[in-house]
Design a protein around this motif. Structure first.
Motif, mmCIF file in Angstrom:
data_model
loop_
_atom_site.group_PDB
_atom_site.id
_atom_site.type_symbol
_atom_site.label_atom_id
_atom_site.label_comp_id
_atom_site.label_asym_id
_atom_site.label_seq_id
_atom_site.Cartn_x
_atom_site.Cartn_y
_atom_site.Cartn_z
ATOM 1 N N ASP A 63 -1.116 94.180 56.800
ATOM 2 C CA ASP A 63 -0.086 95.030 57.220
ATOM 3 C C ASP A 63 0.292 94.567 58.405
ATOM 4 O O ASP A 63 1.089 95.310 59.122
ATOM 5 C CB ASP A 63 -0.969 96.480 57.241
ATOM 6 N N ASN A 64 0.011 93.525 58.715
ATOM 7 C CA ASN A 64 0.467 92.971 60.204
ATOM 8 C C ASN A 64 1.717 92.094 59.966
ATOM 9 O O ASN A 64 1.677 91.010 60.238
ATOM 10 C CB ASN A 64 -0.861 92.016 60.719
ATOM 11 N N ILE A 116 5.757 87.973 62.155
ATOM 12 C CA ILE A 116 7.170 87.794 62.771
ATOM 13 C C ILE A 116 7.005 86.892 63.927
ATOM 14 O O ILE A 116 7.743 86.105 64.459
ATOM 15 C CB ILE A 116 7.905 89.060 62.825
ATOM 16 N N GLU A 117 5.859 87.306 64.836
ATOM 17 C CA GLU A 117 5.528 86.739 66.122
ATOM 18 C C GLU A 117 5.278 85.080 65.937
ATOM 19 O O GLU A 117 5.785 84.232 66.503
ATOM 20 C CB GLU A 117 4.334 87.151 66.765
ATOM 21 N N GLN A 118 4.653 84.991 64.779
ATOM 22 C CA GLN A 118 4.269 83.508 64.433
ATOM 23 C C GLN A 118 5.708 82.694 64.286
ATOM 24 O O GLN A 118 5.477 81.580 64.379
ATOM 25 C CB GLN A 118 3.136 83.446 63.395
ATOM 26 N N MET A 119 6.334 83.269 63.129
ATOM 27 C CA MET A 119 7.765 82.602 62.680
ATOM 28 C C MET A 119 8.496 82.360 63.943
ATOM 29 O O MET A 119 9.123 81.335 63.958
ATOM 30 C CB MET A 119 8.181 83.236 61.646
ATOM 31 N N ILE A 120 8.679 83.345 64.832
ATOM 32 C CA ILE A 120 9.513 83.146 65.917
ATOM 33 C C ILE A 120 8.877 82.012 66.730
ATOM 34 O O ILE A 120 9.738 81.382 67.263
ATOM 35 C CB ILE A 120 9.696 84.434 66.840
ATOM 36 N N GLU A 170 9.604 89.592 56.967
ATOM 37 C CA GLU A 170 9.243 88.370 57.639
ATOM 38 C C GLU A 170 10.123 87.132 57.236
ATOM 39 O O GLU A 170 10.626 86.361 58.067
ATOM 40 C CB GLU A 170 7.700 87.983 57.511
ATOM 41 N N ILE A 171 10.351 87.135 55.498
ATOM 42 C CA ILE A 171 11.211 86.028 55.276
ATOM 43 C C ILE A 171 12.834 86.230 55.579
ATOM 44 O O ILE A 171 13.437 85.124 55.877
ATOM 45 C CB ILE A 171 11.014 85.974 53.714
ATOM 46 N N GLN A 172 13.123 87.352 55.785
ATOM 47 C CA GLN A 172 14.430 87.722 56.165
ATOM 48 C C GLN A 172 14.672 87.401 57.374
ATOM 49 O O GLN A 172 15.870 86.724 57.751
ATOM 50 C CB GLN A 172 14.978 89.134 55.771
ATOM 51 N N LEU A 173 13.933 87.609 58.160
ATOM 52 C CA LEU A 173 13.923 86.975 59.760
ATOM 53 C C LEU A 173 14.161 85.564 59.725
ATOM 54 O O LEU A 173 14.853 85.138 60.448
ATOM 55 C CB LEU A 173 12.823 87.453 60.505
ATOM 56 N N VAL A 174 13.391 84.825 58.815
ATOM 57 C CA VAL A 174 13.337 83.533 58.822
ATOM 58 C C VAL A 174 14.689 83.022 58.492
ATOM 59 O O VAL A 174 15.255 82.014 58.988
ATOM 60 C CB VAL A 174 12.339 82.768 57.926
#
Length: 217
Positions: free
Chosen positions: A113-114, A119-123, A151-155
């Motif tokens: 659930d995190n 997202i922070e890690q990918m940024i 998360e993947i959409q952000l990447v």
């Protein structure tokens, strides 16, 4: 455009197990068996059960490649006390004279659930690779997030990603270079998805993603 030779290989590995004394080393085992140099990034040291004994060990990241490596480093990623020690492994490889590619190998937090932490890690990863002088950049690994996730959409949006290959939570992304022509995956498939015929065991708890990369010459 130039299709990378079938003998030119880059293999992303996660959860590479290595005992503190180096006597058990899964990445080195693969490196020896495939005759491909391996690059190990140590992280997540703790005691784990091995053959019934609690053993001081790492669960790190690894890249196998027979292409020339001009630089390598790791970066610490945002982590939580429940799942610490997350890193990204960065290698710059030389595809041909004057043309390099940055490879980023990741294993994001498994905490279901995190989403915010992933997202922070990918940024952090995207920020780091954006500073690379390499002409091409690829991110791959276990993102612990499915293709339709936030998360993947952000990447894909922030990369920005121009091509990808995926299975479940494991992905390969080509980040858009500064100028055309762009590299691309000519085909991809799921591999290592069948059990051993003798013992019934699978190579991993994840299937593999195999992609053929076409790069401009």
């Amino acid at each position: 455009m130039q299709q990378m030779s079938f003998t030119d290989q880059v293999i992303f590995c996660q959860e590479c197990f290595q005992t503190i004394d180096g006597k058990v080393d899964t990445l080195q085992y693969l490196s020896d068996a495939l005759n491909i140099p391996g690059y190990f990034a140590k992280t997540r040291r703790k005691y784990r059960c091995l053959d019934g004994n609690m053993t001081d060990s790492f669960s790190g990241l690894g890249i196998l490649t027979n292409l020339p490596v001009s630089s390598r480093t790791t970066i610490a990623l945002p982590s939580s006390t429940a799942d610490g020690g997350r890193i990204a492994q960065l290698l710059t490889i030389e595809l041909m004279s004057g043309i390099s590619m940055l490879i980023a190998n990741v294993h994001l937090t498994h905490l279901l659930d995190n989403h915010a932490l992933r997202i922070e890690q990918m940024i952090s990863v995207l920020k780091e690779i954006s500073a690379s002088p390499a002409r091409y950049r690829i991110i791959g690994g276990d993102f612990n997030a499915e293709e339709n996730s936030t998360e993947i959409q952000l990447v894909k949006e922030r990369g920005p990603v121009i091509d990808s290959a995926s299975h479940w939570v494991d992905h390969l992304f080509i980040i858009r270079p500064a100028a055309e022509p762009y590299p691309e995956f000519t085909r991809s498939e799921t591999v290592l998805d069948q059990p051993d015929t003798e013992n019934g065991l699978y190579p991993s708890d994840h299937f593999g993603v195999h992609a053929h990369l076409l790069v401009p010459d």
